[in-house]
Motif scaffolding. Sequence first.
Motif, PDB file in Angstrom:
ATOM      1  N   PRO A  64       0.814  -1.222   0.000  1.00  0.00           N
ATOM      2  CA  PRO A  64       0.000   0.000   0.000  1.00  0.00           C
ATOM      3  C   PRO A  64       0.847   1.272   0.000  1.00  0.00           C
ATOM      4  O   PRO A  64       1.981   1.273   0.459  1.00  0.00           O
ATOM      5  CB  PRO A  64      -0.791  -0.113   1.303  1.00  0.00           C
ATOM      6  N   VAL A  65       0.257   2.304  -0.538  1.00  0.00           N
ATOM      7  CA  VAL A  65       0.873   3.629  -0.500  1.00  0.00           C
ATOM      8  C   VAL A  65       0.180   4.389   0.615  1.00  0.00           C
ATOM      9  O   VAL A  65      -1.042   4.421   0.688  1.00  0.00           O
ATOM     10  CB  VAL A  65       0.692   4.366  -1.846  1.00  0.00           C
ATOM     11  N   PHE A  66       0.970   4.975   1.482  1.00  0.00           N
ATOM     12  CA  PHE A  66       0.412   5.682   2.621  1.00  0.00           C
ATOM     13  C   PHE A  66       0.466   7.183   2.369  1.00  0.00           C
ATOM     14  O   PHE A  66       1.515   7.735   2.085  1.00  0.00           O
ATOM     15  CB  PHE A  66       1.197   5.350   3.902  1.00  0.00           C
ATOM     16  N   ARG A  67      -0.669   7.830   2.459  1.00  0.00           N
ATOM     17  CA  ARG A  67      -0.739   9.268   2.300  1.00  0.00           C
ATOM     18  C   ARG A  67      -1.353   9.847   3.573  1.00  0.00           C
ATOM     19  O   ARG A  67      -2.553   9.894   3.735  1.00  0.00           O
ATOM     20  CB  ARG A  67      -1.592   9.635   1.101  1.00  0.00           C
ATOM     21  N   SER A  68      -0.486  10.239   4.477  1.00  0.00           N
ATOM     22  CA  SER A  68      -0.976  10.723   5.764  1.00  0.00           C
ATOM     23  C   SER A  68      -1.061  12.243   5.814  1.00  0.00           C
ATOM     24  O   SER A  68      -1.545  12.801   6.784  1.00  0.00           O
ATOM     25  CB  SER A  68      -0.051  10.242   6.889  1.00  0.00           C
ATOM     26  N   GLY A  69      -0.568  12.903   4.765  1.00  0.00           N
ATOM     27  CA  GLY A  69      -0.601  14.350   4.757  1.00  0.00           C
ATOM     28  C   GLY A  69       0.574  14.985   5.468  1.00  0.00           C
ATOM     29  O   GLY A  69       0.683  16.193   5.555  1.00  0.00           O
ATOM     30  N   ARG A  70       1.449  14.166   5.993  1.00  0.00           N
ATOM     31  CA  ARG A  70       2.629  14.707   6.663  1.00  0.00           C
ATOM     32  C   ARG A  70       3.803  13.772   6.392  1.00  0.00           C
ATOM     33  O   ARG A  70       3.622  12.617   6.032  1.00  0.00           O
ATOM     34  CB  ARG A  70       2.416  14.834   8.161  1.00  0.00           C
ATOM     35  N   SER A  71       4.988  14.278   6.558  1.00  0.00           N
ATOM     36  CA  SER A  71       6.185  13.450   6.413  1.00  0.00           C
ATOM     37  C   SER A  71       6.266  12.483   7.583  1.00  0.00           C
ATOM     38  O   SER A  71       5.897  12.833   8.703  1.00  0.00           O
ATOM     39  CB  SER A  71       7.434  14.317   6.371  1.00  0.00           C
TER      40      SER A  71
END
Length: 80
Positions: free
Chosen positions: A52-59
């Motif tokens: 999966p690709v994780f897009r949490s909105g932060r580094s």
Amino acid sequence: MVKTTVYLPDELELRLDAEASATGVSKAELIRRGIAMLLDASDRPRNDAPLPVFRSGRSRDTDEMRDDIYLQIKQRSGRR
């Protein structure tokens, strides 16, 4: 490649030696081909989904990413 040790019965070792000599193909290559044939013929469903690709909105740091990947793998292996 990864090195793996395999213990073979004497009869199978003799047959493998004979096949390698007759075909000019190394024993290691014959073993790799045999494993590939076995796995390709397996009826077990394959899970070819990418990680999966994780897009949490932060580094995120590497520890957080590793933990998330570990959880995803653990969840997927539990579904089998």
